[in-house]
Design an enzyme around this catalytic site. Structure first.
Site, PDB file in Angstrom:
ATOM      1  N   ALA A   8       0.848  -1.193   0.000  1.00 56.08           N
ATOM      2  CA  ALA A   8       0.000   0.000   0.000  1.00 56.08           C
ATOM      3  C   ALA A   8       0.880   1.238   0.000  1.00 56.08           C
ATOM      4  CB  ALA A   8      -0.933  -0.012   1.211  1.00 56.08           C
ATOM      5  N   ARG A  12      -0.700   4.163  -5.150  1.00 59.06           N
ATOM      6  CA  ARG A  12      -1.328   2.911  -5.587  1.00 59.06           C
ATOM      7  C   ARG A  12      -1.168   1.825  -4.531  1.00 59.06           C
ATOM      8  NH1 ARG A  12       0.743   0.530 -10.891  1.00 59.06           N
ATOM      9  NH2 ARG A  12       2.759   0.860  -9.882  1.00 59.06           N
ATOM     10  N   TYR A  91      19.369   2.408  10.421  1.00 59.12           N
ATOM     11  CA  TYR A  91      18.693   3.686  10.602  1.00 59.12           C
ATOM     12  C   TYR A  91      18.798   4.106  12.073  1.00 59.12           C
ATOM     13  CZ  TYR A  91      15.623   6.412   7.449  1.00 59.12           C
ATOM     14  OH  TYR A  91      15.105   7.333   6.558  1.00 59.12           O
ATOM     15  N   GLY A  98      10.469   3.568   6.213  1.00 59.59           N
ATOM     16  CA  GLY A  98       9.259   3.188   5.509  1.00 59.59           C
ATOM     17  C   GLY A  98       9.199   1.680   5.281  1.00 59.59           C
ATOM     18  N   ALA A  99       8.037   1.089   5.538  1.00 55.08           N
ATOM     19  CA  ALA A  99       7.908  -0.365   5.424  1.00 55.08           C
ATOM     20  C   ALA A  99       8.132  -0.854   3.996  1.00 55.08           C
ATOM     21  CB  ALA A  99       6.536  -0.800   5.926  1.00 55.08           C
ATOM     22  N   ASP A 100       7.802  -0.029   2.999  1.00 58.43           N
ATOM     23  CA  ASP A 100       8.045  -0.438   1.619  1.00 58.43           C
ATOM     24  C   ASP A 100       9.543  -0.477   1.315  1.00 58.43           C
ATOM     25  OD1 ASP A 100       8.211   2.351   1.863  1.00 58.43           O
ATOM     26  OD2 ASP A 100       7.209   2.755  -0.047  1.00 58.43           O
ATOM     27  N   ARG A 101      10.288   0.498   1.864  1.00 60.75           N
ATOM     28  CA  ARG A 101      11.742   0.471   1.696  1.00 60.75           C
ATOM     29  C   ARG A 101      12.328  -0.769   2.373  1.00 60.75           C
ATOM     30  NH1 ARG A 101      13.826   6.129   3.896  1.00 60.75           N
ATOM     31  NH2 ARG A 101      15.836   5.480   2.978  1.00 60.75           N
ATOM     32  N   THR A 173      10.456  24.423 -23.450  1.00 61.97           N
ATOM     33  CA  THR A 173      10.158  24.372 -22.024  1.00 61.97           C
ATOM     34  C   THR A 173       9.681  22.992 -21.581  1.00 61.97           C
ATOM     35  OG1 THR A 173       9.643  26.730 -21.986  1.00 61.97           O
ATOM     36  CG2 THR A 173       8.741  25.391 -20.196  1.00 61.97           C
TER      37      THR A 173
END
Length: 243
Positions: A8, A12, A91, A98-101, A173
């Site tokens: 999650a 998305r 860390y 972050g849990a996704d990391r 641009t």
């Protein structure tokens, strides 16, 4: 073990179905539509266990649990910790990663034989250093490509939401914005890679929705890994069976 893995994220919710040998189905839906997982889950094997990670907040986590509770046991939620599955977390406050990391690092640990970068390119881009011994040494967080583009359109008076193309020397641009945003991603990744201990097997493992847009421009060894977060969740579930 049949397994449903759910990631999650801010934009998305990605999911995959693993039959014990391979990923056999996958998909995604907007995070704001988390309740729709009830419909999606109707096609998942009823006897499967569920493992998940979440960086989108408690409301989303609750919505996912409610959507699945009629057909599946409560999900096993991966939380960042000091160490799991052979990966150690350096860390300063391990639980704040972050849990996704964390899931991506767990997935990457079995793919690299030397120090590597684990790059997740989504709403934000994270660039994390996993050393050869399995220790997460630290990493970067920067806005993703589309977030950079959107911030320029939102916070400047005359710059649009650019739909240009990458160019080494942009002369309009639209291309200047898209190229600048891509250069920012590439530069952060390549500078971080330059700080890794020299080794012929050092590599960048690149995952996330924006990964295919970044990959063609990298001048370092890399590998596209489509399901790195889900792979990490799978490793975690095998080591800690959720049901």
């Amino acid at each position: 073990m049949k397994l449903i893995a759910i990631d999650a994220g801010n934009t998305r919710i990605k999911w995959g179905v693993h039959d014990g040998a391979a990923w056999v189905a996958s998909g995604a839906l907007p995070t704001g539509d988390a309740a729709r997982l009830r419909e999606v889950a109707a096609g998942w094997p009823h006897e499967a266990c569920v493992v998940a990670c979440n960086v989108a907040g408690l409301a989303v986590e609750s919505a996912i649990g409610s959507a699945l509770e009629e057909r599946f046991p409560a999900p096993l939620w991966l939380r960042s910790s000091a160490g799991v599955c052979g990966v150690r977390n350096a860390y300063e406050q391990p639980a704040s990663l972050g849990a996704d990391r964390w899931a991506a690092l767990i997935g990457a640990q079995v793919l690299a034989s030397a120090d590597c970068l684990v790059v997740c390119a989504g709403t934000a881009t994270t660039v994390d250093w996993l050393d050869a011994g399995g220790t997460f040494r630290g990493g970067l967080i920067l806005p993703g490509i589309d977030l950079m583009r959107a911030s320029l359109a939102r916070d400047t008076a005359q710059l649009p939401l650019a739909e240009g193309h990458f160019s080494a020397a942009p002369r309009n641009t639209m291309d200047a914005i898209v190229s600048g945003c891509l250069h920012a991603q590439i530069g952060a990744i390549e500078r971080m890679f330059a700080g890794l201990p020299p080794h012929p097997q050092a590599i960048c493992l690149l995952t996330g929705g924006a990964a295919p847009r970044i990959a063609p421009h990298l001048l370092i060894p890399f590998k596209l890994t489509e399901n790195l977060v889900l792979d990490g969740l799978l490793r975690f579930a095998v080591a800690h069976p959720p049901c």
